[in-house]
Scaffold this motif. Sequence first.
Motif, PDB file in Angstrom:
ATOM      1  N   ILE A  93       0.847  -1.204   0.000  1.00 56.22           N
ATOM      2  CA  ILE A  93       0.000   0.000   0.000  1.00 56.22           C
ATOM      3  C   ILE A  93       0.875   1.244   0.000  1.00 56.22           C
ATOM      4  CG2 ILE A  93      -1.616   1.335   1.397  1.00 56.22           C
ATOM      5  CD1 ILE A  93      -2.894  -1.283   2.232  1.00 56.22           C
ATOM      6  N   ALA A  94       1.944   1.198   0.812  1.00 55.49           N
ATOM      7  CA  ALA A  94       2.842   2.353   0.861  1.00 55.49           C
ATOM      8  C   ALA A  94       3.448   2.618  -0.512  1.00 55.49           C
ATOM      9  CB  ALA A  94       3.946   2.107   1.895  1.00 55.49           C
TER      10      ALA A  94
ATOM     11  N   GLU B 138       2.216   1.759  -3.415  1.00 53.17           N
ATOM     12  CA  GLU B 138       1.187   2.177  -4.356  1.00 53.17           C
ATOM     13  C   GLU B 138       0.836   3.651  -4.148  1.00 53.17           C
ATOM     14  OE1 GLU B 138      -2.268   2.401  -6.846  1.00 53.17           O
ATOM     15  OE2 GLU B 138      -2.243   2.958  -4.736  1.00 53.17           O
ATOM     16  N   ARG B 139       0.630   4.004  -2.870  1.00 55.87           N
ATOM     17  CA  ARG B 139       0.251   5.393  -2.576  1.00 55.87           C
ATOM     18  C   ARG B 139       1.425   6.340  -2.799  1.00 55.87           C
ATOM     19  NH1 ARG B 139      -4.336   7.060  -3.387  1.00 55.87           N
ATOM     20  NH2 ARG B 139      -4.003   5.387  -4.860  1.00 55.87           N
ATOM     21  N   GLY B 140       2.619   5.868  -2.453  1.00 53.77           N
ATOM     22  CA  GLY B 140       3.770   6.763  -2.469  1.00 53.77           C
ATOM     23  C   GLY B 140       4.314   7.016  -3.864  1.00 53.77           C
TER      24      GLY B 140
ATOM     25  N   GLN C  42       0.896   5.477  -7.893  1.00 52.65           N
ATOM     26  CA  GLN C  42      -0.296   6.230  -8.311  1.00 52.65           C
ATOM     27  C   GLN C  42       0.072   7.447  -9.151  1.00 52.65           C
ATOM     28  OE1 GLN C  42      -2.540   8.627  -5.764  1.00 52.65           O
ATOM     29  NE2 GLN C  42      -1.020   8.751  -4.137  1.00 52.65           N
TER      30      GLN C  42
ATOM     31  N   THR D 106     -10.066   4.110  -7.156  1.00 53.76           N
ATOM     32  CA  THR D 106      -8.833   4.285  -6.383  1.00 53.76           C
ATOM     33  C   THR D 106      -8.763   3.281  -5.239  1.00 53.76           C
ATOM     34  OG1 THR D 106      -9.126   6.619  -6.833  1.00 53.76           O
ATOM     35  CG2 THR D 106      -7.396   6.023  -5.306  1.00 53.76           C
ATOM     36  N   ARG D 107      -9.911   3.111  -4.574  1.00 52.76           N
ATOM     37  CA  ARG D 107      -9.948   2.164  -3.466  1.00 52.76           C
ATOM     38  C   ARG D 107      -9.680   0.745  -3.992  1.00 52.76           C
ATOM     39  NH1 ARG D 107     -14.209  -0.296  -2.049  1.00 52.76           N
ATOM     40  NH2 ARG D 107     -14.163  -1.600  -0.177  1.00 52.76           N
TER      41      ARG D 107
ATOM     42  N   ASP E 294      -7.925  -0.024  -6.588  1.00 50.80           N
ATOM     43  CA  ASP E 294      -6.497  -0.097  -6.883  1.00 50.80           C
ATOM     44  C   ASP E 294      -5.707  -0.467  -5.638  1.00 50.80           C
ATOM     45  OD1 ASP E 294      -6.752   0.500  -9.479  1.00 50.80           O
ATOM     46  OD2 ASP E 294      -6.239   2.627  -9.307  1.00 50.80           O
ATOM     47  N   ILE E 295      -5.995   0.253  -4.568  1.00 51.98           N
ATOM     48  CA  ILE E 295      -5.243   0.016  -3.333  1.00 51.98           C
ATOM     49  C   ILE E 295      -5.454  -1.418  -2.860  1.00 51.98           C
ATOM     50  CG2 ILE E 295      -4.951   0.723  -0.936  1.00 51.98           C
ATOM     51  CD1 ILE E 295      -5.949   3.465  -1.756  1.00 51.98           C
TER      52      ILE E 295
END
Lengths: 575, 387
Positions: A359-360, A362-364, A367, A469-470, A472-473
């Motif tokens: 998750i880190a 993907e978000r960091g 995306q 987006t959710r 994706d995460i």
Amino acid sequence: MRIFPLTPSATAEASAGSAAGRSCRCLALLILLISLCLMVGTAQAESLDADDNAAALDLLEALDVASYPAKGKAIDAIVQSDDPRARDWLSALLDGRLQRTDDGRFVVVLDNRGRDWPVEDALSGESLGEMSRRELDRIGINNALRNQLRSAIAVVDLYSADLALRRASAERLLGEVDADLAEPLAGVIEREEDRRVRARLVQALAIHRLEQGEVDAVADLQGSLHPRVRVALARAASGAIESRAASGAIESRAVMGDDSVVADAAQAALNSIEQNLRINRGLETLYFGLSLGSVLVLAAIGLAITFGVMGVINMAHGELIMLGAYTTWAMQQLLPGQPGLALILSIPAGFLVAALAGIAIERGVIQFLKGRPLETLLATFGISLILQQLVRTGISPLNRTVITPEWMSGSLVINDALSLTLNRMYVLGFTLVVFAALMLIMRRTRLGLEVRAVTQNRAMARSMGIRATRVDIMTFALGSGVAGLAGVALSQLTNVGPNLGQNYIIDSFMVVVFGGVGNLWGTLVAGLSLGVINQILEPWAGAVLAKIIVLVFIILFIQKRPRGLFPQKGRAAEG
Amino acid sequence: MYSSNFWLARPFTERSTQLFLGVLIAALVLVTILHVVVPQGHPLYVNAYTVNLLGKYLSYALLAVAVDLVWGYLGILSLGHGAFFALGGYAMGMYLMRQIGDRGVYGHPELPDFMVFLNWDSLPWYWAGFDMAWFAFIMVLLAPGLLALVFGFLAFRSRVTGVYLSIITQALTFALMLAFFRNEMGFGGNNGLTDFRDILGYNLRIDATRLGLFLATGGALAAGYVLCRAIVGSKLGRVCVATRDAEARTRFIGYRVERFQLFVFVVSAMLAGLAGALYVPQVGIINPSEFSPIFSIEIVLWVALGGRATLYGAVIGAILVNYAKTIFTGVMPDAWLFALGAMFVLVTVFLPKGVAGLLTYRYRKQRVKQPPEHDDSGTSPGNEVSA
């Protein structure tokens, strides 16, 4: 309670190779019978009284003589004494650990490394602390005595109440039986209750009988896959038995077979064994191939989700696997002494750690790079370098040991030629469970439905109210978590080190591409078949060349079918 | 638009090429002067070690230019260019190995030391001819070129592109690495080829030869750069850019896309081989680690950091990253991988056009203020970075 046999003396003498021993056998038998009678009724539990010790000291005293034949006799005496410590003495003597101190006491050396050795009294078994090697005098043995001791210990073990000891002893006797042992062995076989021990002993005896030229012994050896049996049969088949039977002049109750008849029978048995062996080898290769394949599948299946379904190239996937493996290690550090529990707990823990890391990532990073796959590849490669170095500086650049719990070590013995290692079996099973769970998630749950919708048509899915987006995460976390699970499993098979993930990343991509991107079944089939192909190639090409051949094969295969074994069809295939 | 009709002369009319060549030649001359004329001990003196190091950077720069040619202008992210580089290096290494003659540890007149060590009694057939410089120098271009030709022919014909191509190029270099690690291959296995002595009769261990190699590398870089600029500026280059931006559309217009891809890919592989051949005598060793996938990805980072599809950006990136690597691994070796990893992430996320993007950004801002009469530069690097 030990029912005393005539065997020990017989074996001992036989192994010593003394011809005179055989003539003494009647005498020994007599003595034995008498001693047996005497011993009936006397409880052995309280045998450590003074009388006994004096007798035992005499027994050991007899060993400390210069002449080897005399020592042989002394060993016989120890075997016949039925002293409960006999086995310990014999094995200590065999290892050269039975020694005598300057003041005449017999001791057993527990550890003969260094200058001072810890010793214990051979008679009372109490520890005498450490003694300098200079104060000790070893009771020497020669090769003939060594053989005698081995048979003696094997025979003593055959009467043990401990099944494991009996099994081990029966294994050892295979191919070691000689004329003197043959007769008592028949009696032991009659009495033995355990099927496996009995089968082994029958084979051991049959090898001996075959060497004497008995044709019907071949029947007993038929179908056995043990290497020693094969050696014996091969010798018989080549006609080597003839000279032995002629020169040996040994009495035999059974019919002496014609040499060529023995050879033919042995050859026939050997042929059928060889065929059986080939099948078993094939099965073994298949098993190792499936095992290797399951590792590949496990490493690739997370990638099949992030790369295959989402289209994100995550070069840090290997490092997520590594994180899972290190989680297992950390769990075992937290729960010392309970490796099994730690391993089971690290399954959810490894999933969680890797999923959070995913998750880190993907978000960091990822995306921001949507729709730029090549840049994603580079950025995630950078992340993989950072994660590796983090482990190197944070924990250690060296490999960490992950303990294999007891219920996972060892192997499942199918027969003499085929035994399946348990840890690989567990990993294979684990892979299938993980795969099934993923299939369920993708096919039967809301999340799976949403993932498929978003990957097929993002804009449409969003307009239907799916929060892309959710999704994706969640998808990326799922794929990463599975990588963590792979790490937990891999920690049981390979070294856990900072480079663990790097070794799997290229293979994983190969498996996904070979199987067909976006197709979980394809990944399973591709991984397992690549594993099996690799194992089949290995014996004649060597491990490295096999790997090269597989890589080249995949490269060529992709030229032929750029979309893999099971290409996606329909709208999902575009883009 | 172009003042000269000869395609290879065209780049010399471009401002960016003139600038690049000017800076490069000035740097070469400056280093030579500082090394030869300035006395030792003077603060401006450049020692032989530094000359050697700079020569290494220049060969990396040439490699980066080769990668930029395919990645920047053709859209093919090759993660296997290290393989071509290493093949060129091995071809050169084999020549240098044969030049050792009977001065090896075992003193065998023909066999290199490692073959004597492995109890081989004669040279394998593929070592034949490498005692002749001209043959070896042809092989430097031919070996990587041939591999690229076969690999590219298969890949482009079946339209393997994008990420798939990247992954199989990576597999290619990985497979080659495994192969070269094997002793049976006859390339020295794990240790590779080393202990070189002469090149073309000049002793490799004296300063003058090192300076010569440095200048030769600089010359090769200049030539490679001009060649790439010429390709990029030609009509063929336009088709390449079109392929990069819309492959299917280019194909539908009627171009045989795979032929253009194949041609440029092979040229790039040969340049990479040349870079490897210049690299090996300066470093003194070639071993299978040059085939490792990580090295190939690192090359891509140089290009990304410098600025994709500019060519001079690739040169800047290669020199910057490798200079940083020299500094870091000397001062705090543990931090290098952190720095490298961070560079990968930061450049791709925040600096998609690289250092060159920053430069042209400033440059163009200034130019916008000036009257628009200069605005004829369709081939100026900034316009092409649109992918």
